[in-house]
Design a protein around this motif. Structure first.
Motif, short mmCIF file in Angstrom:
data_model
loop_
_atom_site.label_atom_id
_atom_site.label_comp_id
_atom_site.label_asym_id
_atom_site.label_seq_id
_atom_site.Cartn_x
_atom_site.Cartn_y
_atom_site.Cartn_z
N LYS A 1 0.88 -1.12 0.22
CA LYS A 1 0.01 0.10 0.00
C LYS A 1 0.65 1.35 -0.03
O LYS A 1 0.72 2.38 -0.98
N LEU A 2 1.97 1.28 0.75
CA LEU A 2 2.56 2.34 0.98
C LEU A 2 3.28 2.65 -0.62
O LEU A 2 3.50 3.72 -1.12
N ALA A 3 3.75 1.60 -1.22
CA ALA A 3 4.48 1.73 -2.55
C ALA A 3 3.42 2.22 -3.52
O ALA A 3 3.78 3.16 -4.27
N GLU A 4 2.25 1.71 -3.39
CA GLU A 4 1.07 2.40 -4.59
C GLU A 4 1.07 3.86 -3.84
O GLU A 4 0.82 4.78 -5.00
N LEU A 5 0.76 4.21 -2.61
CA LEU A 5 0.75 5.74 -2.51
C LEU A 5 1.87 6.44 -2.92
O LEU A 5 1.59 7.69 -3.39
N THR A 6 2.89 6.29 -2.62
CA THR A 6 3.98 6.93 -3.04
C THR A 6 4.15 6.98 -4.50
O THR A 6 4.82 8.08 -5.14
N ALA A 7 3.97 6.03 -5.13
CA ALA A 7 3.81 6.12 -6.78
C ALA A 7 2.65 7.19 -7.22
O ALA A 7 2.80 7.76 -8.25
N ALA A 8 1.64 7.39 -6.47
CA ALA A 8 0.52 8.18 -6.97
C ALA A 8 0.54 9.64 -6.27
O ALA A 8 -0.05 10.54 -6.98
N HIS A 9 1.28 9.95 -5.36
CA HIS A 9 1.35 11.22 -4.75
C HIS A 9 2.86 11.67 -4.43
O HIS A 9 3.53 10.75 -4.24
N ALA A 10 3.04 12.82 -4.32
CA ALA A 10 4.17 13.46 -3.97
C ALA A 10 4.23 13.49 -2.53
O ALA A 10 3.68 13.82 -1.60
N PHE A 11 5.81 12.97 -2.16
CA PHE A 11 5.99 12.76 -0.50
C PHE A 11 7.20 13.51 -0.13
O PHE A 11 8.07 13.74 -1.26
N VAL A 12 7.41 14.10 0.87
CA VAL A 12 8.70 14.58 1.42
C VAL A 12 8.92 13.98 2.59
O VAL A 12 8.13 13.42 3.52
N SER A 13 10.29 14.05 3.17
CA SER A 13 10.80 13.70 4.15
C SER A 13 10.37 14.69 5.42
O SER A 13 10.57 15.76 5.27
N GLU A 14 9.73 14.08 6.18
CA GLU A 14 9.14 14.99 7.37
C GLU A 14 8.53 14.37 8.41
O GLU A 14 7.81 13.37 8.37
N ARG A 15 9.18 14.51 9.70
CA ARG A 15 8.68 13.83 10.88
C ARG A 15 7.88 14.54 11.54
O ARG A 15 7.60 15.88 11.24
N PRO A 16 7.19 13.91 12.55
CA PRO A 16 6.27 14.65 13.39
C PRO A 16 6.80 15.74 14.25
O PRO A 16 7.75 15.75 14.73
N ALA A 17 6.07 16.98 14.39
CA ALA A 17 6.63 18.15 15.02
C ALA A 17 6.58 17.85 16.47
O ALA A 17 7.62 18.30 17.30
N ASP A 18 5.73 16.90 17.19
CA ASP A 18 5.79 16.77 18.55
C ASP A 18 6.11 15.22 18.90
O ASP A 18 5.77 14.46 17.89
N ASP A 19 6.14 14.82 20.15
CA ASP A 19 6.38 13.39 20.39
C ASP A 19 5.24 12.92 21.34
O ASP A 19 5.40 12.77 22.40
N PHE A 20 4.04 13.07 20.89
CA PHE A 20 2.80 12.64 21.80
C PHE A 20 2.90 13.27 22.97
O PHE A 20 2.89 12.99 24.01
N SER A 21 2.71 14.85 22.84
CA SER A 21 2.61 15.74 24.21
C SER A 21 1.27 15.84 24.81
O SER A 21 1.41 16.24 25.96
N SER A 22 0.30 15.36 24.03
CA SER A 22 -0.94 15.69 25.17
C SER A 22 -1.21 14.60 25.82
O SER A 22 -0.66 13.41 25.63
N TRP A 23 -1.96 14.74 27.04
CA TRP A 23 -2.27 13.74 28.08
C TRP A 23 -2.70 12.22 27.47
O TRP A 23 -2.32 11.24 28.04
#
Length: 99
Positions: A27-49
């Motif tokens: 599925k990820l290979a299918e998605l990356t073939a059909a859409h533009a992706f960039v390297s990006e990590r989440p901004a936070d590390d699960f900060s909400s309670w």
């Protein structure tokens, strides 16, 4: 699903879903073939309670990629998806429009 309130005494009226899911093989290979992706990590590390139990539960040494095109849900950008190439895991964060 729970309030996004960052440990405040009074919960926020917004409802958020956050977590991890495993994609079906290919599925990820299918998605990356059909859409533009960039390297990006989440901004936070699960900060909400309510997200704290998720800390450390994701893939080891993830290589996060993101497609801003896939984050669109028709009403703006209230969904965020990060995909790990190594494990076919998706980390999601979504605002529930129905509260």
């Amino acid at each position: 699903m729970s309030s996004r309130d960052n440990d405040r005494g009074v919960p926020s009226p917004e409802r958020v879903m956050s977590g991890f899911a495993r994609l079906t093989p290919g599925k990820l290979a299918e998605l990356t073939a059909a859409h533009a992706f960039v390297s990006e990590r989440p901004a936070d590390d699960f900060s909400s309670w309510f997200e704290k139990p998720l800390k450390g539960e994701g893939p080891e040494n993830p290589q996060w990629i993101r497609s801003h095109e896939l984050d669109r849900d028709g009403s703006g950008y209230s969904t965020k998806l990060w995909f790990d190439r190594r494990s076919d895991t998706v980390r999601f964060w979504a605002l529930n429009p129905y509260g």
